[in-house]
Scaffold this motif. Structure first.
Motif, PDB file in Angstrom:
ATOM      1  N   GLU A 174       0.831  -1.204   0.000  1.00  0.00           N
ATOM      2  CA  GLU A 174       0.000   0.000   0.000  1.00  0.00           C
ATOM      3  C   GLU A 174       0.865   1.252   0.000  1.00  0.00           C
ATOM      4  O   GLU A 174       0.596   2.210  -0.736  1.00  0.00           O
ATOM      5  CB  GLU A 174      -0.919   0.008   1.212  1.00  0.00           C
ATOM      6  CG  GLU A 174      -1.789   1.247   1.284  1.00  0.00           C
ATOM      7  CD  GLU A 174      -2.355   1.468   2.662  1.00  0.00           C
ATOM      8  OE1 GLU A 174      -2.984   2.509   2.868  1.00  0.00           O
ATOM      9  OE2 GLU A 174      -2.146   0.591   3.517  1.00  0.00           O
ATOM     10  N   ALA A 175       1.900   1.272   0.838  1.00  0.00           N
ATOM     11  CA  ALA A 175       2.757   2.449   0.929  1.00  0.00           C
ATOM     12  C   ALA A 175       3.469   2.714  -0.387  1.00  0.00           C
ATOM     13  O   ALA A 175       3.598   3.864  -0.816  1.00  0.00           O
ATOM     14  CB  ALA A 175       3.776   2.258   2.056  1.00  0.00           C
ATOM     15  N   GLU A 176       3.935   1.665  -1.047  1.00  0.00           N
ATOM     16  CA  GLU A 176       4.649   1.840  -2.306  1.00  0.00           C
ATOM     17  C   GLU A 176       3.739   2.426  -3.385  1.00  0.00           C
ATOM     18  O   GLU A 176       4.170   3.241  -4.196  1.00  0.00           O
ATOM     19  CB  GLU A 176       5.234   0.511  -2.765  1.00  0.00           C
ATOM     20  CG  GLU A 176       6.448   0.075  -1.947  1.00  0.00           C
ATOM     21  CD  GLU A 176       7.025  -1.247  -2.410  1.00  0.00           C
ATOM     22  OE1 GLU A 176       6.249  -2.047  -2.984  1.00  0.00           O
ATOM     23  OE2 GLU A 176       8.224  -1.478  -2.203  1.00  0.00           O
ATOM     24  N   VAL A 177       2.470   2.023  -3.375  1.00  0.00           N
ATOM     25  CA  VAL A 177       1.523   2.589  -4.343  1.00  0.00           C
ATOM     26  C   VAL A 177       1.321   4.069  -4.073  1.00  0.00           C
ATOM     27  O   VAL A 177       1.367   4.902  -4.993  1.00  0.00           O
ATOM     28  CB  VAL A 177       0.169   1.837  -4.273  1.00  0.00           C
ATOM     29  CG1 VAL A 177      -0.887   2.571  -5.105  1.00  0.00           C
ATOM     30  CG2 VAL A 177       0.327   0.411  -4.778  1.00  0.00           C
ATOM     31  N   ASP A 178       1.110   4.424  -2.812  1.00  0.00           N
ATOM     32  CA  ASP A 178       0.907   5.826  -2.452  1.00  0.00           C
ATOM     33  C   ASP A 178       2.135   6.665  -2.787  1.00  0.00           C
ATOM     34  O   ASP A 178       2.027   7.785  -3.300  1.00  0.00           O
ATOM     35  CB  ASP A 178       0.585   5.965  -0.969  1.00  0.00           C
ATOM     36  CG  ASP A 178      -0.773   5.381  -0.605  1.00  0.00           C
ATOM     37  OD1 ASP A 178      -1.596   5.207  -1.528  1.00  0.00           O
ATOM     38  OD2 ASP A 178      -1.006   5.097   0.583  1.00  0.00           O
ATOM     39  N   VAL A 179       3.314   6.129  -2.479  1.00  0.00           N
ATOM     40  CA  VAL A 179       4.550   6.867  -2.727  1.00  0.00           C
ATOM     41  C   VAL A 179       4.770   7.053  -4.223  1.00  0.00           C
ATOM     42  O   VAL A 179       5.158   8.129  -4.694  1.00  0.00           O
ATOM     43  CB  VAL A 179       5.748   6.126  -2.091  1.00  0.00           C
ATOM     44  CG1 VAL A 179       7.058   6.715  -2.575  1.00  0.00           C
ATOM     45  CG2 VAL A 179       5.662   6.202  -0.577  1.00  0.00           C
ATOM     46  N   ASP A 232       2.512   7.177  -6.571  1.00  0.00           N
ATOM     47  CA  ASP A 232       1.552   8.159  -7.077  1.00  0.00           C
ATOM     48  C   ASP A 232       1.980   9.588  -6.746  1.00  0.00           C
ATOM     49  O   ASP A 232       1.638  10.526  -7.478  1.00  0.00           O
ATOM     50  CB  ASP A 232       0.159   7.894  -6.487  1.00  0.00           C
ATOM     51  CG  ASP A 232      -0.469   6.616  -7.037  1.00  0.00           C
ATOM     52  OD1 ASP A 232       0.022   6.131  -8.081  1.00  0.00           O
ATOM     53  OD2 ASP A 232      -1.432   6.117  -6.433  1.00  0.00           O
ATOM     54  N   ALA A 233       2.695   9.765  -5.655  1.00  0.00           N
ATOM     55  CA  ALA A 233       3.133  11.099  -5.236  1.00  0.00           C
ATOM     56  C   ALA A 233       4.551  11.415  -5.714  1.00  0.00           C
ATOM     57  O   ALA A 233       5.127  12.429  -5.308  1.00  0.00           O
ATOM     58  CB  ALA A 233       3.070  11.211  -3.711  1.00  0.00           C
ATOM     59  N   ASN A 290      -9.853  10.860   4.553  1.00  0.00           N
ATOM     60  CA  ASN A 290      -8.399  10.663   4.634  1.00  0.00           C
ATOM     61  C   ASN A 290      -8.023   9.606   5.669  1.00  0.00           C
ATOM     62  O   ASN A 290      -6.966   9.685   6.298  1.00  0.00           O
ATOM     63  CB  ASN A 290      -7.692  11.981   4.958  1.00  0.00           C
ATOM     64  CG  ASN A 290      -7.802  12.994   3.843  1.00  0.00           C
ATOM     65  OD1 ASN A 290      -7.687  12.645   2.665  1.00  0.00           O
ATOM     66  ND2 ASN A 290      -8.041  14.244   4.188  1.00  0.00           N
ATOM     67  N   HIS A 349      -7.361   5.440   6.388  1.00  0.00           N
ATOM     68  CA  HIS A 349      -6.867   4.271   5.667  1.00  0.00           C
ATOM     69  C   HIS A 349      -7.958   3.212   5.549  1.00  0.00           C
ATOM     70  O   HIS A 349      -8.492   2.752   6.568  1.00  0.00           O
ATOM     71  CB  HIS A 349      -5.652   3.700   6.414  1.00  0.00           C
ATOM     72  CG  HIS A 349      -5.253   2.331   5.967  1.00  0.00           C
ATOM     73  ND1 HIS A 349      -4.777   2.061   4.703  1.00  0.00           N
ATOM     74  CD2 HIS A 349      -5.272   1.139   6.616  1.00  0.00           C
ATOM     75  CE1 HIS A 349      -4.516   0.777   4.595  1.00  0.00           C
ATOM     76  NE2 HIS A 349      -4.810   0.196   5.740  1.00  0.00           N
TER      77      HIS A 349
END
Length: 316
Positions: free
Chosen positions: A44-49, A51-52, A161, A163
């Motif tokens: 999940e964190a890798e996807v968010d990172v 995207d940003a 916002n 999770h």
């Protein structure tokens, strides 16, 4: 459940943006020790990172500060520079020795329950988060309501916002013994707030003890706002007649649904509701157990005090 080690080193995820000659820190948190939980959080964190347009660096260290220092050393060596500082726009709040996985992330799987009410009946709302492909099922509602409820709850959580748990989520709605046998189509939206709060509690984002002794009644908007469901007054009166001591309702309706002998607390949004529950602000002020580390208990009420810690446990 995670089996967190009590002594270091710990694995940390350092998250931010690599500027080529400096690093902008966005967050740093301790990774779950359980391999399954770690994989879910990391994915999940890798996807968010991504995207940003950011970067995630895994580092083993005794503290968050040491983890960031090691990450900067790694970046410095890769760039061949003598100095690789944090940029001035970095978020420094996570840099404490007590930094661990953020609230709600140390325990991804669990269960929680709370009482709720509609214009027709009182209910037990239960939720569980289990390993498996991400999914969200709601049982106990009429077929016409299930899809709409899922959409409102999920959108309300995400747009607040918060999770959304990447797990197999099951929410169950069951009438209380003295209640109606089923929810009517017109009244089921009143269960949205209770479903959202139990799902987040089951995922570890709200201690289940915060749900003790309260009835939740409210419809969720797609933006996370808590709206007035149909015939809220009937739902509140019915909950009060069944012995409810604290009822959380939409803020706009507090004055219209006040019931003698029952504390009615208004909230304007899902975030407002979670903060109220987490701070035990739905319980009377003279209940000394309503604070940090509060144990599950029925709160003090106008008719009597809770018995969680004996008579000396309450403020006079």
């Amino acid at each position: 459940m995670d089996t967190e080690p009590t002594t270091g080193p710990f694995e940390f995820f350092v998250i931010g943006k690599d500027n080529g000659g400096s690093f902008t820190l966005w967050d740093v948190c301790q990774a779950p020790a359980d391999p399954t939980n770690r994989a879910i959080v990391l994915e999940e964190a890798e996807v968010d990172v991504h995207d940003a347009f950011g970067k995630l660096i895994a580092s083993w260290a005794d503290s968050a500060q040491d983890a960031v220092h090691q990450a900067l050393c790694t970046l410095r060596e890769r760039a061949g520079l003598n100095h690789y500082p944090l940029s001035g726009s970095s978020t420094l709040a996570p840099l404490t020795d007590s930094a661990r996985c953020p609230a709600g992330r140390t325990e991804l799987y669990g269960r929680a329950s709370v009482q709720a009410a509609t214009k027709d009946a009182g209910f037990h709302v239960k939720a569980s988060t289990l390993p498996g492909l991400p999914s969200f099922h709601v049982r106990g509602l009429p077929d016409r309501c299930t899809a709409e409820t899922r959409d409102r709850v999920r959108a309300g959580v995400i747009n607040s916002n918060r999770h959304w748990p990447l797990s197999n989520i099951l929410a169950e709605v069951a009438p209380l013994e003295d209640s109606a046998e089923q929810v009517t189509v017109a009244g089921s939206s009143a269960l949205d707030l209770s479903i959202a709060c139990t799902v987040l509690s089951a995922a570890g984002q709200l201690p289940e003890s915060c749900l003790a002794g309260v009835v939740l009644v409210g419809e969720l908007g797609l933006d996370g706002a808590v709206r007035i469901p149909r015939d809220l007054s009937s739902a509140v009166r019915a909950a009060a007649e069944r012995g409810a001591e604290a009822i959380v309702v939409p803020a706009d309706a507090v004055d219209n649904v006040a019931v003698a002998g029952v504390r009615v607390v208004g909230v304007g949004s899902l975030n407002d509701a979670l903060e109220t529950l987490a701070g035990h602000r739905h319980h009377p002020a003279d209940c000394a157990h309503c604070g940090v580390g509060a144990l599950p208990h029925r709160p003090c009420s106008p008719s009597g005090r809770c018995s969680a810690g004996g008579k000396n446990a309450h403020r006079r």
